[in-house]
Write an enzyme that holds these catalytic residues in place. Sequence first.
Site, mmCIF file in Angstrom:
data_model
loop_
_atom_site.group_PDB
_atom_site.id
_atom_site.type_symbol
_atom_site.label_atom_id
_atom_site.label_comp_id
_atom_site.label_asym_id
_atom_site.label_seq_id
_atom_site.Cartn_x
_atom_site.Cartn_y
_atom_site.Cartn_z
ATOM 1 N N SER A 148 0.848 -1.196 0.000
ATOM 2 C CA SER A 148 0.000 0.000 0.000
ATOM 3 C C SER A 148 0.878 1.238 0.000
ATOM 4 O O SER A 148 1.970 1.245 0.595
ATOM 5 C CB SER A 148 -0.904 0.023 1.231
ATOM 6 O OG SER A 148 -1.585 1.264 1.341
ATOM 7 N N TYR A 161 -1.750 0.797 10.269
ATOM 8 C CA TYR A 161 -1.831 0.037 9.014
ATOM 9 C C TYR A 161 -0.604 0.322 8.155
ATOM 10 O O TYR A 161 0.004 -0.586 7.579
ATOM 11 C CB TYR A 161 -3.110 0.448 8.285
ATOM 12 C CG TYR A 161 -3.261 -0.114 6.886
ATOM 13 C CD1 TYR A 161 -3.677 -1.423 6.689
ATOM 14 C CD2 TYR A 161 -3.022 0.685 5.760
ATOM 15 C CE1 TYR A 161 -3.835 -1.929 5.411
ATOM 16 C CE2 TYR A 161 -3.172 0.183 4.488
ATOM 17 C CZ TYR A 161 -3.584 -1.128 4.313
ATOM 18 O OH TYR A 161 -3.735 -1.621 3.040
#
Length: 256
Positions: A148, A161
């Site tokens: 990501s 995250y």
Amino acid sequence: MTTIAPAAGRRLRLVVLGGTSGIAEATARLYAAEGAEILLVGRQEDRLAAIATDLKVRGAARAETAVADLAAPTDAAAALAGFAATLGGIDHILVAYGILGDQAKATRDPAAAERIITVNFNSAAAWCLAAANLLEAQGHGSLVVLGSVAGDRGRRQNFVYGAAKAGLAALVEGIAHRFAAKGPRAVLVKPGPTITPMTEGMVRKGFTWAKPEDVAAVVRRAADKGGPVVYAPWFWRYIMLIIRFLPAPIFNRLDI
């Protein structure tokens, strides 16, 4: 470096860890159109079966399923060996599962933070390391892992995250370095915000939001060629380059 292609007359064999994710499903459809043999792995048995049926309609030579809790692997190497036995070998492995989690909750509740890190890094690392050993032993194949852009710089909105994805990025880049001149390849694909069930409930507007099909096209290409880190869509490489190099006094004024 380009991966060694399957032997003439043999179909490509793909294992998808996280077969029900939006990006994984879109990617599997591309492989199906090539007549690949596909094994989908995940927790949702009925959903896996429905996707497998669809892949066969789209041209897959085979579409098998395996039910497993990927976030809690007891023996990833043994599991991968079993998946290889089902398909008669593995050419490409796609690691595509993960959770976004709740950043606000994670900052207050250590268990919530641990869950985000366990799913997105600890378990994914176990699968990646087992996959690397399998591919290196056979001397060919591709490991493609969904990371990501959140891992490029810690930001207040999603730094737990992001931390997990940053760790995964370092791991996959290290595997790619390990594979140099050995035959297999490892690639980390870093999507920007994508319209999938994971982002349900967010305001999903603007040019920065991608469709799963857009990211899937990048993932499929990355399995065959390109560098060890690929952004999806491509412009995120330059957006994150700017964000990474913003001086802290400016960066800290941004609500991102």
